[in-house]
Design a protein around this motif. Structure first.
Motif, PDB file in Angstrom:
ATOM      1  N   ASP A  32       0.827  -1.194   0.000  1.00 37.73           N
ATOM      2  CA  ASP A  32       0.000   0.000   0.000  1.00 37.73           C
ATOM      3  C   ASP A  32       0.871   1.258   0.000  1.00 37.73           C
ATOM      4  O   ASP A  32       2.111   1.189  -0.019  1.00 37.73           O
ATOM      5  CB  ASP A  32      -0.998  -0.003   1.163  1.00 37.73           C
ATOM      6  CG  ASP A  32      -0.356   0.227   2.534  1.00 37.73           C
ATOM      7  OD1 ASP A  32       0.860   0.498   2.593  1.00 37.73           O
ATOM      8  OD2 ASP A  32      -1.073   0.140   3.531  1.00 37.73           O
ATOM      9  N   GLY A  33       0.233   2.428   0.024  1.00 33.48           N
ATOM     10  CA  GLY A  33       0.968   3.677  -0.064  1.00 33.48           C
ATOM     11  C   GLY A  33       1.854   3.966   1.115  1.00 33.48           C
ATOM     12  O   GLY A  33       2.720   4.846   1.051  1.00 33.48           O
ATOM     13  N   HIS A  34       1.663   3.254   2.238  1.00 30.34           N
ATOM     14  CA  HIS A  34       2.490   3.426   3.431  1.00 30.34           C
ATOM     15  C   HIS A  34       3.594   2.371   3.518  1.00 30.34           C
ATOM     16  O   HIS A  34       4.304   2.310   4.527  1.00 30.34           O
ATOM     17  CB  HIS A  34       1.623   3.365   4.689  1.00 30.34           C
ATOM     18  CG  HIS A  34       0.583   4.443   4.749  1.00 30.34           C
ATOM     19  ND1 HIS A  34       0.877   5.756   5.049  1.00 30.34           N
ATOM     20  CD2 HIS A  34      -0.755   4.403   4.523  1.00 30.34           C
ATOM     21  CE1 HIS A  34      -0.227   6.484   5.020  1.00 30.34           C
ATOM     22  NE2 HIS A  34      -1.235   5.687   4.713  1.00 30.34           N
ATOM     23  N   GLY A  35       3.719   1.540   2.489  1.00 35.56           N
ATOM     24  CA  GLY A  35       4.746   0.511   2.491  1.00 35.56           C
ATOM     25  C   GLY A  35       4.382  -0.749   3.238  1.00 35.56           C
ATOM     26  O   GLY A  35       5.227  -1.625   3.447  1.00 35.56           O
ATOM     27  N   ARG A  36       3.117  -0.874   3.658  1.00 38.97           N
ATOM     28  CA  ARG A  36       2.682  -2.105   4.324  1.00 38.97           C
ATOM     29  C   ARG A  36       2.455  -3.201   3.279  1.00 38.97           C
ATOM     30  O   ARG A  36       1.915  -2.945   2.203  1.00 38.97           O
ATOM     31  CB  ARG A  36       1.411  -1.839   5.123  1.00 38.97           C
ATOM     32  CG  ARG A  36       1.636  -0.906   6.305  1.00 38.97           C
ATOM     33  CD  ARG A  36       0.363  -0.511   6.996  1.00 38.97           C
ATOM     34  NE  ARG A  36      -0.553   0.233   6.139  1.00 38.97           N
ATOM     35  CZ  ARG A  36      -1.407   1.163   6.561  1.00 38.97           C
ATOM     36  NH1 ARG A  36      -1.469   1.455   7.849  1.00 38.97           N
ATOM     37  NH2 ARG A  36      -2.205   1.786   5.725  1.00 38.97           N
ATOM     38  N   ILE A  37       2.861  -4.408   3.645  1.00 36.82           N
ATOM     39  CA  ILE A  37       2.817  -5.535   2.699  1.00 36.82           C
ATOM     40  C   ILE A  37       1.648  -6.434   3.049  1.00 36.82           C
ATOM     41  O   ILE A  37       1.436  -6.781   4.216  1.00 36.82           O
ATOM     42  CB  ILE A  37       4.140  -6.339   2.737  1.00 36.82           C
ATOM     43  CG1 ILE A  37       5.334  -5.420   2.439  1.00 36.82           C
ATOM     44  CG2 ILE A  37       4.094  -7.488   1.750  1.00 36.82           C
ATOM     45  CD1 ILE A  37       6.046  -4.908   3.644  1.00 36.82           C
ATOM     46  N   PRO A  61       6.261  -1.997   7.009  1.00 27.62           N
ATOM     47  CA  PRO A  61       7.346  -1.794   6.043  1.00 27.62           C
ATOM     48  C   PRO A  61       8.667  -2.422   6.459  1.00 27.62           C
ATOM     49  O   PRO A  61       9.464  -2.820   5.615  1.00 27.62           O
ATOM     50  CB  PRO A  61       7.449  -0.260   5.960  1.00 27.62           C
ATOM     51  CG  PRO A  61       6.082   0.232   6.303  1.00 27.62           C
ATOM     52  CD  PRO A  61       5.583  -0.729   7.351  1.00 27.62           C
ATOM     53  N   SER A  62       8.895  -2.522   7.761  1.00 25.18           N
ATOM     54  CA  SER A  62      10.143  -3.126   8.241  1.00 25.18           C
ATOM     55  C   SER A  62      10.057  -4.642   8.396  1.00 25.18           C
ATOM     56  O   SER A  62      11.045  -5.289   8.739  1.00 25.18           O
ATOM     57  CB  SER A  62      10.536  -2.505   9.590  1.00 25.18           C
ATOM     58  OG  SER A  62       9.501  -2.681  10.542  1.00 25.18           O
ATOM     59  N   GLY A  63       8.876  -5.210   8.149  1.00 27.88           N
ATOM     60  CA  GLY A  63       8.743  -6.660   8.160  1.00 27.88           C
ATOM     61  C   GLY A  63       8.086  -7.259   9.373  1.00 27.88           C
ATOM     62  O   GLY A  63       7.909  -8.481   9.443  1.00 27.88           O
ATOM     63  N   GLU A  64       7.709  -6.423  10.360  1.00 29.95           N
ATOM     64  CA  GLU A  64       7.016  -6.983  11.523  1.00 29.95           C
ATOM     65  C   GLU A  64       5.578  -7.312  11.171  1.00 29.95           C
ATOM     66  O   GLU A  64       4.946  -6.618  10.390  1.00 29.95           O
ATOM     67  CB  GLU A  64       7.030  -5.986  12.693  1.00 29.95           C
ATOM     68  CG  GLU A  64       8.403  -5.754  13.292  1.00 29.95           C
ATOM     69  CD  GLU A  64       8.945  -4.397  12.920  1.00 29.95           C
ATOM     70  OE1 GLU A  64       8.211  -3.661  12.244  1.00 29.95           O
ATOM     71  OE2 GLU A  64      10.090  -4.097  13.279  1.00 29.95           O
ATOM     72  N   THR A  65       5.079  -8.374  11.764  1.00 30.84           N
ATOM     73  CA  THR A  65       3.707  -8.775  11.474  1.00 30.84           C
ATOM     74  C   THR A  65       2.714  -7.811  12.130  1.00 30.84           C
ATOM     75  O   THR A  65       2.881  -7.409  13.286  1.00 30.84           O
ATOM     76  CB  THR A  65       3.433 -10.217  11.931  1.00 30.84           C
ATOM     77  OG1 THR A  65       2.084 -10.562  11.615  1.00 30.84           O
ATOM     78  CG2 THR A  65       3.668 -10.382  13.427  1.00 30.84           C
TER      79      THR A  65
END
Length: 344
Positions: A275-280, A295-299
């Motif tokens: 998404d636009g905030h870098g969430r996967i 964005p840093s990979g934390e769930t």
């Protein structure tokens, strides 16, 4: 012979008079059709909200109905309006055209929300989809569809008309996932059979290739779906290593996910989006859930559960986030696309 020619001329004339078209040309409002606006308890994720808007399996679900010409020609030649079979991938162009790759029909459903029309594309005889997997639009509205069995990519316009093969040499090895870099104007394709990622121009030229089989960062074990962030970060679903790999320079790789069924684990990762905030966002086809990562990979949590109701899934195969922050989920064996609104 003369009777046959006369009959064919009559059909063409009749279709013209009736206004032969794929569907009615009334603009469709997704807001009016996907109006459930329901918050589901099992779709709560840390730091964001998901509002269930609805689901669709056919053009009629979106308020797109065959015109008179289409109905007439369907009586003669059979309908080209297909219900959804097994949706494998979903994507949008300019929040106007929505495309769904269907592995049951071996084709692509095109829903033009702006004009209220539906089209179905399979390709021409010499350029026909055999086993489509994934698709992406470029900025001009050209759709690129990977075919894992034909080892090629076929192009379509937004009306579902085939524009031919993308002439890639050497030939792609089992292409599956595909994404588009809007900044560079390049395509990235997962060559699953070769355990690598290909970087292509829109003319089909190979610009670069990276990856090999293995378990180290930068190595892959059957990579499948891809996603591109707005900052040109590439996200790679490394399926049989049960993880997502992230890179910008294709030399340094960051890894998220691990085998298992707890939060943060991936059992059968498939489609992914950013998404636009870098969430996967990752679809897990085995657990029947959607995973969210920071964005840093934390769930951030898991959303969904097995079933066929709202917010329930049966082998979700792909996810897509549109420019208006809508999350589209290809709910494969429920034969539908579910739609959610993402909010902070």
């Amino acid at each position: 012979m003369m009777i046959r020619r006369w009959f064919l001329k009559y059909l063409v004339l009749s279709a013209t008079v009736l206004g032969m078209c794929h569907c009615a040309s009334t603009p469709v409002s997704m807001d009016g059709l996907l109006s459930s606006r329901e918050t589901l308890d099992w779709m709560e994720i840390d730091g964001l909200s998901l509002t269930y808007l609805g689901a669709f399996s056919s053009p009629q679900d979106l308020g797109i109905f065959p015109g008179a010409g289409e109905k007439f020609m369907a009586l003669i030649w059979g309908s080209r309006v297909h219900p959804m079979g097994t949706p494998a991938a979903v994507c949008t162009w300019d929040d106007r055209v929505l495309a769904v790759v269907d592995r049951y029909w071996n084709g692509v459903h095109f829903y033009d929300i702006e004009t209220g029309k539906y089209h179905f594309g399979q390709g021409a005889k010499a350029c026909r989809l055999i086993s489509p997997v994934d698709a992406v639009f470029d900025t001009d509205g050209i759709l690129y569809v990977t075919d894992s069995e034909a080892n090629t990519i076929i192009k379509f316009d937004p009306l579902g008309r085939c524009l031919g093969f993308l002439p890639v040499q050497p030939v792609l090895q089992q292409p599956t996932g595909i994404c588009f870099n809007e900044i560079s104007g390049e395509l990235y394709v997962a060559e699953t059979g070769a355990h690598r990622i290909a970087r292509l121009s829109l003319r089909g030229e190979r610009i670069a290739v990276f990856g090999e089989r293995g378990i180290e960062p930068g190595q892959f074990n059957y990579p499948v779906h891809l996603a591109m962030g707005s900052d040109e970060t590439l996200y790679i679903c490394d399926a049989m290593n049960f993880r997502i790999q992230v890179t910008r320079d294709f030399k340094n790789f960051r890894v998220m996910g691990f085998p298992g069924d707890q939060p943060g684990a991936l059992a059968k990762p498939k489609g992914l989006a950013v998404d636009g905030h870098g969430r996967i966002v990752v679809a897990d086809a085995y657990l029947d859930i959607i995973q969210f990562f920071s964005p840093s990979g934390e769930t951030l949590g898991m959303a969904g559960r097995p079933g066929n109701g709202p917010g329930e899934f049966c082998s979700p195969s792909d996810v897509w986030i549109s420019g208006n922050h809508r999350l589209y989920i290809a709910d494969a064996y429920n034969q539908r696309i579910q739609v959610f609104q993402i909010g902070d």
